[in-house]
Design a protein around this motif. Structure first.
Motif, PDB file in Angstrom:
ATOM      1  N   LYS A  53     -30.204 -10.297   1.155  1.00  0.00           N
ATOM      2  CA  LYS A  53     -29.298 -10.621   2.270  1.00  0.00           C
ATOM      3  C   LYS A  53     -30.016 -10.508   3.608  1.00  0.00           C
ATOM      4  O   LYS A  53     -29.833 -11.344   4.497  1.00  0.00           O
ATOM      5  CB  LYS A  53     -28.085  -9.696   2.254  1.00  0.00           C
ATOM      6  N   THR A  54     -30.838  -9.475   3.757  1.00  0.00           N
ATOM      7  CA  THR A  54     -31.576  -9.265   5.013  1.00  0.00           C
ATOM      8  C   THR A  54     -32.497 -10.446   5.302  1.00  0.00           C
ATOM      9  O   THR A  54     -32.528 -10.967   6.423  1.00  0.00           O
ATOM     10  CB  THR A  54     -32.399  -7.963   4.943  1.00  0.00           C
ATOM     11  N   ILE A  55     -33.240 -10.886   4.302  1.00  0.00           N
ATOM     12  CA  ILE A  55     -34.192 -11.985   4.507  1.00  0.00           C
ATOM     13  C   ILE A  55     -33.460 -13.310   4.707  1.00  0.00           C
ATOM     14  O   ILE A  55     -33.831 -14.111   5.575  1.00  0.00           O
ATOM     15  CB  ILE A  55     -35.191 -12.082   3.332  1.00  0.00           C
ATOM     16  N   ILE A  56     -32.402 -13.560   3.957  1.00  0.00           N
ATOM     17  CA  ILE A  56     -31.641 -14.798   4.119  1.00  0.00           C
ATOM     18  C   ILE A  56     -31.060 -14.890   5.531  1.00  0.00           C
ATOM     19  O   ILE A  56     -31.066 -15.957   6.154  1.00  0.00           O
ATOM     20  CB  ILE A  56     -30.536 -14.888   3.031  1.00  0.00           C
ATOM     21  N   THR A  57     -30.579 -13.771   6.046  1.00  0.00           N
ATOM     22  CA  THR A  57     -30.069 -13.744   7.425  1.00  0.00           C
ATOM     23  C   THR A  57     -31.202 -14.026   8.403  1.00  0.00           C
ATOM     24  O   THR A  57     -31.049 -14.826   9.331  1.00  0.00           O
ATOM     25  CB  THR A  57     -29.415 -12.379   7.730  1.00  0.00           C
ATOM     26  N   LYS A  58     -32.352 -13.412   8.180  1.00  0.00           N
ATOM     27  CA  LYS A  58     -33.517 -13.618   9.049  1.00  0.00           C
ATOM     28  C   LYS A  58     -33.958 -15.083   9.045  1.00  0.00           C
ATOM     29  O   LYS A  58     -34.372 -15.621  10.067  1.00  0.00           O
ATOM     30  CB  LYS A  58     -34.661 -12.725   8.584  1.00  0.00           C
ATOM     31  N   LEU A  59     -33.832 -15.731   7.898  1.00  0.00           N
ATOM     32  CA  LEU A  59     -34.218 -17.141   7.776  1.00  0.00           C
ATOM     33  C   LEU A  59     -33.128 -18.105   8.237  1.00  0.00           C
ATOM     34  O   LEU A  59     -33.341 -19.312   8.284  1.00  0.00           O
ATOM     35  CB  LEU A  59     -34.583 -17.457   6.318  1.00  0.00           C
ATOM     36  N   GLY A  60     -31.937 -17.579   8.558  1.00  0.00           N
ATOM     37  CA  GLY A  60     -30.839 -18.426   9.020  1.00  0.00           C
ATOM     38  C   GLY A  60     -30.203 -19.246   7.912  1.00  0.00           C
ATOM     39  O   GLY A  60     -29.689 -20.343   8.156  1.00  0.00           O
ATOM     40  N   LEU A  61     -30.233 -18.710   6.689  1.00  0.00           N
ATOM     41  CA  LEU A  61     -29.714 -19.463   5.546  1.00  0.00           C
ATOM     42  C   LEU A  61     -28.376 -18.943   5.029  1.00  0.00           C
ATOM     43  O   LEU A  61     -27.924 -19.376   3.960  1.00  0.00           O
ATOM     44  CB  LEU A  61     -30.750 -19.453   4.409  1.00  0.00           C
ATOM     45  N   ASP A  62     -27.732 -18.046   5.750  1.00  0.00           N
ATOM     46  CA  ASP A  62     -26.468 -17.438   5.309  1.00  0.00           C
ATOM     47  C   ASP A  62     -25.441 -18.467   4.854  1.00  0.00           C
ATOM     48  O   ASP A  62     -24.767 -18.286   3.841  1.00  0.00           O
ATOM     49  CB  ASP A  62     -25.828 -16.616   6.435  1.00  0.00           C
ATOM     50  N   GLU A  63     -25.306 -19.537   5.607  1.00  0.00           N
ATOM     51  CA  GLU A  63     -24.260 -20.527   5.322  1.00  0.00           C
ATOM     52  C   GLU A  63     -24.609 -21.479   4.177  1.00  0.00           C
ATOM     53  O   GLU A  63     -23.766 -22.254   3.727  1.00  0.00           O
ATOM     54  CB  GLU A  63     -23.956 -21.346   6.575  1.00  0.00           C
ATOM     55  N   TYR A  64     -25.850 -21.414   3.681  1.00  0.00           N
ATOM     56  CA  TYR A  64     -26.292 -22.382   2.681  1.00  0.00           C
ATOM     57  C   TYR A  64     -26.140 -21.927   1.238  1.00  0.00           C
ATOM     58  O   TYR A  64     -26.426 -22.707   0.324  1.00  0.00           O
ATOM     59  CB  TYR A  64     -27.755 -22.779   2.941  1.00  0.00           C
ATOM     60  N   GLY A  65     -25.736 -20.687   1.012  1.00  0.00           N
ATOM     61  CA  GLY A  65     -25.585 -20.242  -0.368  1.00  0.00           C
ATOM     62  C   GLY A  65     -25.172 -18.799  -0.470  1.00  0.00           C
ATOM     63  O   GLY A  65     -24.914 -18.133   0.537  1.00  0.00           O
ATOM     64  N   GLU A  66     -25.114 -18.325  -1.700  1.00  0.00           N
ATOM     65  CA  GLU A  66     -24.699 -16.960  -1.984  1.00  0.00           C
ATOM     66  C   GLU A  66     -25.880 -16.148  -2.496  1.00  0.00           C
ATOM     67  O   GLU A  66     -26.799 -16.701  -3.106  1.00  0.00           O
ATOM     68  CB  GLU A  66     -23.622 -16.959  -3.078  1.00  0.00           C
ATOM     69  N   VAL A  67     -25.815 -14.837  -2.292  1.00  0.00           N
ATOM     70  CA  VAL A  67     -26.826 -13.931  -2.814  1.00  0.00           C
ATOM     71  C   VAL A  67     -26.343 -13.411  -4.165  1.00  0.00           C
ATOM     72  O   VAL A  67     -25.174 -13.078  -4.334  1.00  0.00           O
ATOM     73  CB  VAL A  67     -27.078 -12.765  -1.832  1.00  0.00           C
ATOM     74  N   ALA A  68     -27.246 -13.367  -5.137  1.00  0.00           N
ATOM     75  CA  ALA A  68     -26.915 -12.884  -6.478  1.00  0.00           C
ATOM     76  C   ALA A  68     -28.011 -11.946  -6.970  1.00  0.00           C
ATOM     77  O   ALA A  68     -29.124 -11.948  -6.440  1.00  0.00           O
ATOM     78  CB  ALA A  68     -26.786 -14.070  -7.433  1.00  0.00           C
ATOM     79  N   ASP A  69     -27.680 -11.155  -7.979  1.00  0.00           N
ATOM     80  CA  ASP A  69     -28.693 -10.338  -8.644  1.00  0.00           C
ATOM     81  C   ASP A  69     -29.637 -11.264  -9.393  1.00  0.00           C
ATOM     82  O   ASP A  69     -29.191 -12.160 -10.120  1.00  0.00           O
ATOM     83  CB  ASP A  69     -28.053  -9.367  -9.640  1.00  0.00           C
TER      84      ASP A  69
END
Length: 111
Positions: A53-69
């Motif tokens: 989640k931290t890296i996805i937020t840093k990359l600005g990709l929050d809106e493009y998908g979900e985080v999973a195990d």
């Protein structure tokens, strides 16, 4: 279609000489393409959900998908920097320090 992207050395390139990490902007465009195509996009990392989640937020990709195990389900396509056979089709994203071509596509089950 379910498409999963790994973080470290896949979307988030590790540069050992510079001792840093930088986005792989070309692969980020692939993420955006799948999202705009209406596919379900997932992000995962061996570092865990919070790290992802931290890296996805840093990359600005929050809106493009979900985080999973990582490995919690088998996507149709998985992008990763190791031969993990995580998806029905796994696209191995190779880095210059690896002695392989840029991309290797693996299909089926590893035996």
């Amino acid at each position: 279609m379910k498409v999963a992207f790994d973080i470290d050395d896949t979307l988030w390139k590790i540069r050992e000489k510079q001792r840093d990490q930088v986005p792989d902007y070309d692969l980020i465009q692939v993420v955006r393409w799948f999202y705009k195509n209406g596919d379900q996009v997932y992000f995962w990392s061996a570092g865990g959900v919070d790290y992802c989640k931290t890296i996805i937020t840093k990359l600005g990709l929050d809106e493009y998908g979900e985080v999973a195990d990582k490995g919690s389900f088998k996507p149709d396509i998985a992008f990763d920097d190791v031969e993990a056979y995580l998806g029905t089709v796994t696209v191995k994203v190779n880095r210059p320090r690896h002695p392989f071509p840029k991309v290797t596509v693996m299909m089926g089950k590893h035996t």
